[in-house]
Design a protein around this motif. Structure first.
Motif, PDB file in Angstrom:
ATOM      1  N   ALA A 238       0.828  -1.220   0.000  1.00 57.50           N
ATOM      2  CA  ALA A 238       0.000   0.000   0.000  1.00 57.50           C
ATOM      3  C   ALA A 238       0.853   1.258   0.000  1.00 57.50           C
ATOM      4  O   ALA A 238       0.435   2.302  -0.502  1.00 57.50           O
ATOM      5  N   VAL A 239       2.046   1.170   0.604  1.00 58.68           N
ATOM      6  CA  VAL A 239       2.965   2.308   0.573  1.00 58.68           C
ATOM      7  C   VAL A 239       4.252   1.815  -0.062  1.00 58.68           C
ATOM      8  O   VAL A 239       4.871   0.871   0.432  1.00 58.68           O
ATOM      9  N   GLN A 240       4.646   2.414  -1.146  1.00 62.75           N
ATOM     10  CA  GLN A 240       5.840   1.969  -1.885  1.00 62.75           C
ATOM     11  C   GLN A 240       6.757   3.158  -2.141  1.00 62.75           C
ATOM     12  O   GLN A 240       6.256   4.266  -2.257  1.00 62.75           O
ATOM     13  N   PRO A 241       8.050   2.948  -2.274  1.00 64.11           N
ATOM     14  CA  PRO A 241       8.815   1.727  -2.073  1.00 64.11           C
ATOM     15  C   PRO A 241       8.855   1.319  -0.585  1.00 64.11           C
ATOM     16  O   PRO A 241       8.537   2.113   0.293  1.00 64.11           O
ATOM     17  N   GLU A 242       9.323   0.110  -0.382  1.00 62.28           N
ATOM     18  CA  GLU A 242       9.251  -0.537   0.923  1.00 62.28           C
ATOM     19  C   GLU A 242       9.806   0.266   2.113  1.00 62.28           C
ATOM     20  O   GLU A 242       9.181   0.269   3.183  1.00 62.28           O
ATOM     21  N   PRO A 243      10.933   0.972   1.985  1.00 65.40           N
ATOM     22  CA  PRO A 243      11.437   1.697   3.158  1.00 65.40           C
ATOM     23  C   PRO A 243      10.400   2.670   3.738  1.00 65.40           C
ATOM     24  O   PRO A 243      10.337   2.880   4.945  1.00 65.40           O
ATOM     25  N   PHE A 244       9.586   3.242   2.859  1.00 62.14           N
ATOM     26  CA  PHE A 244       8.582   4.197   3.341  1.00 62.14           C
ATOM     27  C   PHE A 244       7.425   3.481   4.044  1.00 62.14           C
ATOM     28  O   PHE A 244       6.835   4.007   4.985  1.00 62.14           O
ATOM     29  N   TYR A 245       7.121   2.281   3.587  1.00 62.09           N
ATOM     30  CA  TYR A 245       6.104   1.457   4.245  1.00 62.09           C
ATOM     31  C   TYR A 245       6.540   1.198   5.690  1.00 62.09           C
ATOM     32  O   TYR A 245       5.760   1.355   6.632  1.00 62.09           O
ATOM     33  N   HIS A 246       7.801   0.849   5.877  1.00 58.71           N
ATOM     34  CA  HIS A 246       8.295   0.569   7.225  1.00 58.71           C
ATOM     35  C   HIS A 246       8.322   1.836   8.078  1.00 58.71           C
ATOM     36  O   HIS A 246       8.068   1.782   9.282  1.00 58.71           O
ATOM     37  N   ALA A 247       8.597   2.964   7.429  1.00 57.27           N
ATOM     38  CA  ALA A 247       8.592   4.233   8.182  1.00 57.27           C
ATOM     39  C   ALA A 247       7.190   4.492   8.746  1.00 57.27           C
ATOM     40  O   ALA A 247       7.041   4.902   9.899  1.00 57.27           O
ATOM     41  N   VAL A 248       6.161   4.222   7.953  1.00 56.41           N
ATOM     42  CA  VAL A 248       4.791   4.465   8.423  1.00 56.41           C
ATOM     43  C   VAL A 248       4.462   3.516   9.580  1.00 56.41           C
ATOM     44  O   VAL A 248       3.893   3.934  10.601  1.00 56.41           O
TER      45      VAL A 248
END
Ligand code: ME8
Length: 599
Positions: A238-248
């Motif tokens: 749902a949030v890409q790329p992956e590093p930003f998904y983990h930040a959320v």
């Protein structure tokens, strides 16, 4: 054509081809298992008519100052995907626009001595002009000062209110007018302003914050933490790329206090009044986020678009899009975005390009210097969503000269030159000269090149889908180099045309090269629409033959008809991309102009 074969291997393993003489080489085999699944999943939606709508948005930009290169980058990123979806036959909606309310704009209008609407109209027009000049093919341009938007915001607010998600409270805390953002004590730090005075600034943006205490309306953000976590855990893409998904996900582990969603009218007049309370103005971020719904037709009939919405945002506004916005939508009982695509920042001298730092690059001026397509190509080739990228003019010049002028332009020039192709037609392919078994004049590298170009559409598709245009362009540039290598290796200009076998081989070399160029031209349309049009027109490819499904590289190699064989080439419109000159660069390394298409 897309029939997959587990038996496909590269041309260096000839035995398999002998055992399977009719096996088509498969673009899918060039991809990893994960990539194949992604492509198949995406292609499976192509056949389903109901799923053929697509909706992509950019942030709406503040009108406190003129647009800069960072804004153009977001717009070009979204435009590329929109154009790609259209080529794939989707009904795609693409919106951009301007964010015109809030304290920051109110203060900017005051400083300019203009009434807010006149001020906003002036700057909004500058954004529109930039986007039009750079071929940003938006289908709707929204301004938050428009009536349709005010109605949508008021409706949205009433729905949240009716559901008991908004209550009157007292907000006390830090506020950054520059970011239009509320901050907790942990999100600020001490700093010195230009006169040496101690101030507090936002840890994230470095912008000055002020203590504020107000009677406000509050949104029950804290109630949504577990639903947001469920959504993200259930939708890891749902949030890409992956590093930003983990930040959320990390942010959601931190404190998630309720959010102030209004300001006192006495402080903020330039905004939408809270329905039923003339003393309060709706918080500019709630107002702005609803723009995506307004354009979709909210509140009347928004489902067609709302179910397929994709947002492109810079990393600076990720929290607003991946936490506040989904919480508002959950509260209003609306579906959440399909994907939030995040990109990093353009920097100059290592600092984020921004109006407040004063290191902005004017995108209009640069697109006049380097051409619109040149700037589009540079931004998408050099911009890596996961990491910041430093801008210099020299980088632009070097990249465009190498890849557009010399490599791509040079290839077109060579292969359409009257010296090699006096009849100016798409020449015939001779299966005996370039047989499926390696018995003709073609060598292993040539077969490898065919494999690479054959698999290119699937590779490019995958990267366009995940908003990694730079990887798509890397793959295309590598293939262009291979095709140049193919032409160089066989030096068709040295062949003896009086010898019929040589003539057939010459035609075959040019046919294969033009098929490569046709593939590159088709795949590059979302990035450089002008250059692609010029290239495809020169090859005689008609407007109705430029869809994704039309690529069908080198059908003659598979014993099928090629609709272009024997067709007259288009007229010669000069160089594909003129080499850019830089006094410094030219002094370092003089280069001859190669891109002139010979008459
Ligand atoms: O935040 N590099 O508007 P804004 C790359 N109105 N992209 C950049 C950039 C840079 N240096 N600087 C800006 C707002 N951007 C709100 C958005 S949306 C409902 C409301 C791009 O004018 C990037 O997309 O400050 C970033 O997120 C956006 O412009 C911020 O633009």
């Amino acid at each position: 054509m897309m029939r997959t074969s587990l038996l496909f291997v590269s041309r260096s393993c000839q035995a398999v081809h002998r055992l399977q003489p009719n096996t088509f080489f498969s673009p899918m085999s060039a991809l990893s298992r994960h990539q194949r699944i992604t492509v198949l999943r995406n292609s499976s939606t192509h056949s389903c008519e109901a799923d053929r709508s697509y909706y992509i948005t950019t942030p709406i930009f503040y009108v406190n100052a003129s647009p800069h290169l960072g804004h153009l980058y977001s717009a070009v990123t979204a435009d590329c995907v929109h154009r790609y979806k259209l080529l794939q036959g989707f009904n795609s909606k693409f919106t951009t626009g301007t964010d015109e309310h809030g304290l920051k704009i109110q203060q900017a209008a005051e400083a300019a001595g203009k009434d807010p609407l006149t001020f906003c109209t002036d700057v909004s027009e500058r954004f529109k002009h930039l986007f039009n000049s750079c071929n940003i093919s938006y289908t709707d341009y929204i301004r938050t000062s428009e009536q349709r938007h005010q109605q949508a915001v008021k409706h949205f607010w009433s729905v949240l209110c009716d559901k008991g998600l908004i209550y009157k409270g007292s907000y006390e805390g830090w506020y950054s007018t520059q970011d239009e953002s509320f901050l907790t004590a942990l999100q600020v730090e001490n700093a010195l302003d230009s006169s040496g005075k101690e101030i507090k600034v936002s840890l994230e943006s470095g912008h000055k914050v002020e203590w504020m205490k107000e009677e406000n309306y509050m949104f029950r953000l804290s109630a949504f933490r577990s639903q947001l976590l469920d959504w993200l855990r259930g939708n890891p893409r749902a949030v890409q790329p992956e590093p930003f998904y983990h930040a959320v996900l990390r942010w959601l582990q931190e404190d998630l206090p309720d959010l102030s969603v209004s300001r006192q009218r006495s402080r903020l007049q330039w905004g939408i009044p809270v329905p039923g309370d003339a003393e309060q103005t709706i918080y500019v971020w709630l107002d702005a986020l609803v723009n995506y719904l307004t354009v979709a037709g909210y509140p009347d009939k928004h489902d067609q678009w709302w179910n397929v919405v994709h947002h492109v945002v810079g990393k600076d506004i990720l929290k607003f899009h991946a936490i506040y916005w989904p919480a508002f939508l959950l509260g209003a009982g609306l579906p959440l975005p399909q994907v939030i695509y995040v990109h990093s920042h353009w920097t100059v001298g290592g600092k984020k390009m921004s109006k407040s730092v004063g290191n902005v690059v004017d995108p209009l001026e640069r697109s006049q210097m380097f051409t619109t397509d040149g700037m589009r190509y540079f931004l998408l080739r050099q911009g890596v969503p996961e990491s910041d990228c430093d801008y210099t003019d020299n980088k632009v010049i070097k990249l465009l000269n190498a890849e557009l002028a010399d490599s791509l332009g040079g290839l077109l020039n060579r292969c359409t030159a009257p010296a090699l192709n006096p009849a100016q037609v798409y020449p015939f392919f001779c299966p005996q000269s370039f047989p499926r078994e390696q018995e003709g004049r073609a060598v292993v590298e040539d077969y490898n090149m065919l494999d690479a170009v054959r698999s290119l559409p699937a590779v490019v598709e995958l990267h366009y889908e995940s908003m990694h245009a730079y990887k798509a362009l890397e793959a295309i540039a590598a293939c262009v180099r291979k095709t140049n290598g193919f032409v160089q290796r066989h030096a068709p200009w040295k062949l003896d045309r009086r010898d019929s076998e040589d003539q057939r081989w010459l035609d075959t070399i040019i046919h294969v090269s033009l098929e490569c160029l046709r593939t590159y031209g088709t795949l590059l349309q979302p990035i450089v629409p002008g250059i692609s049009n010029k290239l495809l027109s020169r090859l005689g490819v008609r407007p109705g033959e430029r869809r994704w499904a039309d690529v069908n590289f080198l059908p003659r190699y598979q014993g099928m008809d090629c609709p272009f064989e024997g067709r007259a080439l288009g007229s010669d419109c000069g160089v594909l991309f003129r080499r850019l000159e830089s006094p410094n660069l030219d002094k370092q390394k003089p280069k001859k102009t190669k891109t002139k298409i010979s008459k």
